[in-house]
Motif scaffolding. Structure first.
Motif, mmCIF file in Angstrom:
data_model
loop_
_atom_site.group_PDB
_atom_site.id
_atom_site.type_symbol
_atom_site.label_atom_id
_atom_site.label_comp_id
_atom_site.label_asym_id
_atom_site.label_seq_id
_atom_site.Cartn_x
_atom_site.Cartn_y
_atom_site.Cartn_z
ATOM 1 N N UNK A 1 86.835 29.764 -8.283
ATOM 2 C CA UNK A 1 85.689 30.870 -7.911
ATOM 3 C C UNK A 1 84.555 30.761 -8.908
ATOM 4 N N UNK B 1 84.378 34.516 -1.040
ATOM 5 C CA UNK B 1 84.070 36.012 -0.811
ATOM 6 C C UNK B 1 83.897 36.529 -2.509
ATOM 7 N N UNK B 2 84.902 36.089 -3.298
ATOM 8 C CA UNK B 2 84.886 36.793 -4.612
ATOM 9 C C UNK B 2 83.351 36.371 -5.309
ATOM 10 N N UNK C 1 80.561 38.312 -3.949
ATOM 11 C CA UNK C 1 80.570 39.863 -4.418
ATOM 12 C C UNK C 1 79.938 40.010 -5.882
ATOM 13 N N UNK C 2 80.292 38.937 -6.698
ATOM 14 C CA UNK C 2 79.487 38.895 -7.988
ATOM 15 C C UNK C 2 77.968 38.880 -7.789
ATOM 16 N N UNK D 1 76.206 39.675 -5.331
ATOM 17 C CA UNK D 1 75.615 40.967 -4.885
ATOM 18 C C UNK D 1 75.494 41.833 -5.950
ATOM 19 N N UNK D 2 76.343 42.119 -6.853
ATOM 20 C CA UNK D 2 75.899 42.766 -8.033
ATOM 21 C C UNK D 2 74.766 42.431 -8.739
ATOM 22 N N UNK E 1 75.745 43.738 -24.478
ATOM 23 C CA UNK E 1 74.912 44.411 -23.234
ATOM 24 C C UNK E 1 73.690 43.980 -22.956
ATOM 25 N N UNK F 1 72.462 41.859 -19.567
ATOM 26 C CA UNK F 1 71.264 42.397 -18.719
ATOM 27 C C UNK F 1 70.424 41.208 -18.919
ATOM 28 N N UNK G 1 68.536 39.195 -15.317
ATOM 29 C CA UNK G 1 66.979 39.467 -15.196
ATOM 30 C C UNK G 1 66.316 38.090 -15.321
ATOM 31 N N UNK H 1 66.574 36.213 -11.913
ATOM 32 C CA UNK H 1 65.855 36.662 -11.180
ATOM 33 C C UNK H 1 64.300 35.883 -11.408
ATOM 34 N N UNK I 1 88.200 48.273 -0.916
ATOM 35 C CA UNK I 1 87.736 47.938 -2.188
ATOM 36 C C UNK I 1 87.035 48.869 -2.980
ATOM 37 N N UNK J 1 89.425 42.204 -6.187
ATOM 38 C CA UNK J 1 87.946 42.398 -6.163
ATOM 39 C C UNK J 1 87.225 43.353 -7.249
ATOM 40 N N UNK K 1 87.288 42.327 -10.772
ATOM 41 C CA UNK K 1 86.281 41.415 -11.016
ATOM 42 C C UNK K 1 84.916 42.343 -11.317
ATOM 43 N N UNK K 2 84.798 43.197 -10.556
ATOM 44 C CA UNK K 2 83.245 43.995 -10.616
ATOM 45 C C UNK K 2 83.379 44.676 -11.803
ATOM 46 N N UNK L 1 82.637 42.535 -14.830
ATOM 47 C CA UNK L 1 81.203 42.241 -14.912
ATOM 48 C C UNK L 1 80.540 43.519 -15.599
ATOM 49 N N UNK M 1 75.733 49.150 -30.221
ATOM 50 C CA UNK M 1 75.316 48.266 -29.269
ATOM 51 C C UNK M 1 74.802 48.903 -27.941
ATOM 52 N N UNK N 1 69.747 49.751 -26.165
ATOM 53 C CA UNK N 1 69.199 49.232 -24.898
ATOM 54 C C UNK N 1 68.923 50.336 -23.744
ATOM 55 N N UNK O 1 71.226 48.741 -14.234
ATOM 56 C CA UNK O 1 71.600 48.678 -15.649
ATOM 57 C C UNK O 1 71.824 49.935 -16.189
ATOM 58 N N UNK P 1 75.403 51.139 -18.370
ATOM 59 C CA UNK P 1 75.387 51.544 -19.850
ATOM 60 C C UNK P 1 75.929 53.137 -19.975
#
Lengths: 220, 220
Positions: A16, A55-56, A59-60, A62-63, A153, A157, A161, A164, B16, B56, B59-60, B63, B87, B91, B157, B161
């Motif tokens: 993965x 797939x996994x 999905x990450x 996508x987040x 945190x 983040x 960013x 991107x 999911x 799934x 895993x989210x 993150x 912390x 932010x 974000x 938080x």
DNA sequence: AAACATTTGTCCGTATGTATA
DNA sequence: ATATACATACGGACAAATGTT
């Protein structure tokens, strides 16, 4: 010669994680083009794994905003729009500025030296017009500050960013200028003086200026 | 009687997504305790689905920092430490302050009225000592500003938080005070005046003050 | 130390729902 | 409009890895 033992990563890298890294890289560098439709079966074959880790990974991604999933319909790479920089840089600037503020109390010789060293290498990359390397070294410079701020945190983040921003820069052939070298020097100077207010301001402006840099380099 | 057609959500809610929302709620409200080991088979039975959507979701949640996965070993709920607020809030304060700045040019009567209305309801909740509702209304108040800022990166974000802050508050029985009512009023006032600098400062300080509020309410 | 029990990571088949002819 | 092809979401089984006796 003794076989070098990989102390750093004794843990097995999961399929993965491999898939995730590869797909993210492909999306950032444009191998997977914006709006391209992603078929998990194809990707699975391409990476030599089954559909599950694919797939996994998707999905990450996508987040993180690199792919968009339409449940039951399709999964595709998100668009790359120049205007995204307008949404992207203000929060990045705010977080980088905050990180700089947080670093001040933790400052030590080691950090300063790393920053100076990195800015020197950055400067050399620009001089020899290796803009690809310069982009990476600029990120590394800022990463030193993020790491020293030591806030999980912020770290997470900023990582998203930055990815991107990197993608936007790749797709628009943005190059960094000598202006950035001076900005970095100023940041180091104010950090040395423990001037929290000023370093925060310079950091923020440095990133926000990039918005205009970005547009001034419109296709000619 | 005609069957009411669900216009709002014609899309099928995925297993999911259901699992994710339920698990996140359980972690925030403490049903799933900090450091609790999560067995995906158990969770799958509890939610009446297979392991796939559970995995799934986990895993989210990883993150987002609500669970920690040790590949091949175990998955557990992350700890809740009071010091995390240190912390978390800087932010969050920076992003909320930025959102307030970004709202200023987009201001209209509708937004102002929503804010005033929400602060009124917030005030009433505190007066009748319904601190649970107050916490939610405070979030709603700030969410109006986040939404109006209309920046998807900030929105995502801040959501994460905020979820962490909510969890900390739940676990430490934090209550909001009348002080917050005045802060909200000030924010509205400065927004009305289109005073970007001041609203940003008040917003930031409002959130940072919560750090001290948090510690002053130490177990008595 | 070695075999066992448990849990995770991965694979692949199937059903549901979508798009196209 | 119906039927066909197809992609996704989910389920269940296997395999690899961990730790346990």
């Amino acid at each position: 010669m003794p076989v070098p033992i990989n102390h750093a990563k004794p843990i097995r890298i999961s399929a993965k994680e491999n898939a995730f890294n590869q797909l993210q890289q492909w999306i950032i560098d444009g191998t997977l083009r914006p709006e391209e439709k992603l078929n998990d079966t194809e990707l699975a074959e391409a990476l030599g794994v089954s559909r599950t880790p694919i797939r996994e990974s998707l999905q990450l991604l996508e987040v993180q905003g690199f792919v968009e999933m339409f449940p039951g319909k399709a999964t595709q790479v998100t668009k790359v729009k120049k205007e995204d920089i307008i949404d992207l840089l203000p929060p990045l600037a705010a977080l980088q500025a905050l990180a700089a503020e947080l670093v001040v109390p933790n400052l030590n010789e080691h950090i300063i030296r790393n920053l100076e060293d990195m800015n020197e290498r950055f400067s050399q990359a620009i001089q020899i017009e290796n803009y690809f390397a310069a982009l990476k070294l600029d990120e590394d410079f800022h990463q030193i500050i993020i790491d020293a701020a030591n806030n999980p945190y912020i770290t997470a983040m900023v990582a998203t960013l930055q990815a991107h921003v990197r993608r936007l820069f790749y797709h628009n052939s943005i190059v960094l200028t000598t202006h950035s070298i001076e900005d970095h020097a100023k940041i180091i100077k104010h950090l040395k003086n423990h001037d929290t207010t000023l370093v925060s301001k310079i950091m923020r402006d440095n990133w926000l200026n990039a918005i205009e840099e970005f547009y001034s380099r419109e296709r000619e």
